[in-house]
Write an enzyme that holds these catalytic residues in place. Structure first.
Site, PDB file in Angstrom:
ATOM      1  N   TYR A   1       0.806  -1.213   0.000  1.00  0.00           N
ATOM      2  CA  TYR A   1       0.000   0.000   0.000  1.00  0.00           C
ATOM      3  C   TYR A   1       0.841   1.267   0.000  1.00  0.00           C
ATOM      4  CZ  TYR A   1      -4.295  -2.635   0.946  1.00  0.00           C
ATOM      5  OH  TYR A   1      -5.374  -3.470   0.856  1.00  0.00           O
TER       6      TYR A   1
ATOM      7  N   SER B   1      -8.884  -9.301  -1.754  1.00  0.00           N
ATOM      8  CA  SER B   1      -8.033  -9.845  -0.692  1.00  0.00           C
ATOM      9  C   SER B   1      -8.475  -9.402   0.696  1.00  0.00           C
ATOM     10  CB  SER B   1      -6.575  -9.429  -0.924  1.00  0.00           C
ATOM     11  OG  SER B   1      -6.108  -9.878  -2.169  1.00  0.00           O
ATOM     12  N   GLU B   2      -8.672  -8.085   0.882  1.00  0.00           N
ATOM     13  CA  GLU B   2      -9.036  -7.591   2.214  1.00  0.00           C
ATOM     14  C   GLU B   2     -10.432  -8.052   2.613  1.00  0.00           C
ATOM     15  OE1 GLU B   2      -6.762  -6.588   3.925  1.00  0.00           O
ATOM     16  OE2 GLU B   2      -5.410  -5.205   2.887  1.00  0.00           O
ATOM     17  N   ALA B   3     -11.343  -8.102   1.655  1.00  0.00           N
ATOM     18  CA  ALA B   3     -12.691  -8.590   1.953  1.00  0.00           C
ATOM     19  C   ALA B   3     -12.671 -10.060   2.335  1.00  0.00           C
ATOM     20  CB  ALA B   3     -13.607  -8.369   0.751  1.00  0.00           C
TER      21      ALA B   3
END
Length: 289
Positions: free
Chosen positions: A134, A182-184
């Site tokens: 990020y 990915s984060e979900a």
């Protein structure tokens, strides 16, 4: 001759009906609902092999050989344009994607390794001018995650940007892509927040950002707690709905019992920690703690 033709037809039938790659998952924006997005994220989680479960949370494998380490996510926008995204199943990291005959990979060692196994038949390979963490993506985008909208319309725009590869907005699009997949998959709260925005966008709360930045730390402490009577060795600080820092010290916390959905294996911690920005900001949110 007849036997040969029958045999040939049988082989052809098996070839045409065989799945492209074991573990592939797909999501189509046209006609998408909160429910269909939830099914997609559930299927993505199921495509990730795990070692065992700790507190009913899958602990991802530490390593897998060759092509088994990667899975593909096929995403189709409202205009029926599809990109295929390659992820590392040991950490749910995006390695790169393919649009048409061109593949795009992050500029990092893990993505270079992935390119040996995925999208090998692409006619053109592009190495993106940044890695997939990020911090680097935010620098390339010229904005932080908190200022980049999420939601299904935002995912549609991200797919379009990546399909046509708009260099000026690709980094922002990749952050939307990563958070929407990915984060979900890592957190039920993030899945729910994105999934309920079927026809509108929203700016991610700083609480979402804190969850994203804390996945490695939470995973590590939950693994430690499994042999330490449920207690964390080192507390993890998150934020509650009142925008207050809350210290998580054991597996009875809501973020453990009803939020985190995947655990990063401790054997992979060093590589992930290197990708977490040093400066972490936190804010309000409504997930269970």
């Amino acid at each position: 001759m007849i036997r040969f033709l029958v045999f040939s037809l049988l082989i052809l039938t098996l070839f045409l009906t065989a799945p492209a790659v074991e573990g592939d998952v797909s999501f189509r924006l046209s006609g998408a609902t909160s429910s269909s997005y939830g099914v997609f994220i559930s299927n993505l989680r199921k495509a990730l092999p795990y070692e065992r479960k700790l507190y009913d949370i899958p602990l991802l494998r530490s390593t897998l050989p060759g092509s088994q380490r990667y899975a593909l996510i096929h995403l189709t926008n409202y205009a029926d344009e599809t990109i295929s995204v390659a992820i590392d199943v040991t950490n749910v990291y995006v390695m790169g994607y393919r649009a048409g005959d061109t593949s795009y990979f992050f500029n990092e060692a893990s993505a270079t390794e992935a390119a040996k196994y995925v999208f090998k038949d692409a006619k053109r390979k592009v190495t993106l001018p940044y890695s997939g963490n990020y911090e680097r993506l935010q620098i390339a985008a010229g904005k932080i995650r908190e200022n980049i909208p999420l939601g299904l319309p935002a995912l549609d725009s991200a797919i379009t940007t990546l399909f046509y590869y708009n260099a000026n907005s690709a980094a922002s699009a990749l952050m939307v892509l990563i958070q929407s997949t990915s984060e979900a998959a890592r957190y039920k709260f993030i899945e729910q927040q994105i999934g309920k925005r079927v026809d509108k966008t929203f700016l991610p709360s700083l609480a979402i950002i804190s969850l994203e930045n804390s996945w490695s730390a939470l995973s590590k402490q939950i693994q430690i707690a499994s042999t330490n009577n449920g207690q964390f060795e080192t507390p993890v600080v998150l934020i509650n709905a009142q925008n207050q820092r809350v210290t998580i010290t054991n597996v009875d916390a809501g973020v453990v019992t009803s939020n985190i959905a995947l655990l990063l294996n401790r054997n992979n911690m060093a590589a992930i920690d290197d990708d977490v920005p040093m400066a972490q900001s936190f804010g309000c949110g409504s997930y269970a703690i």
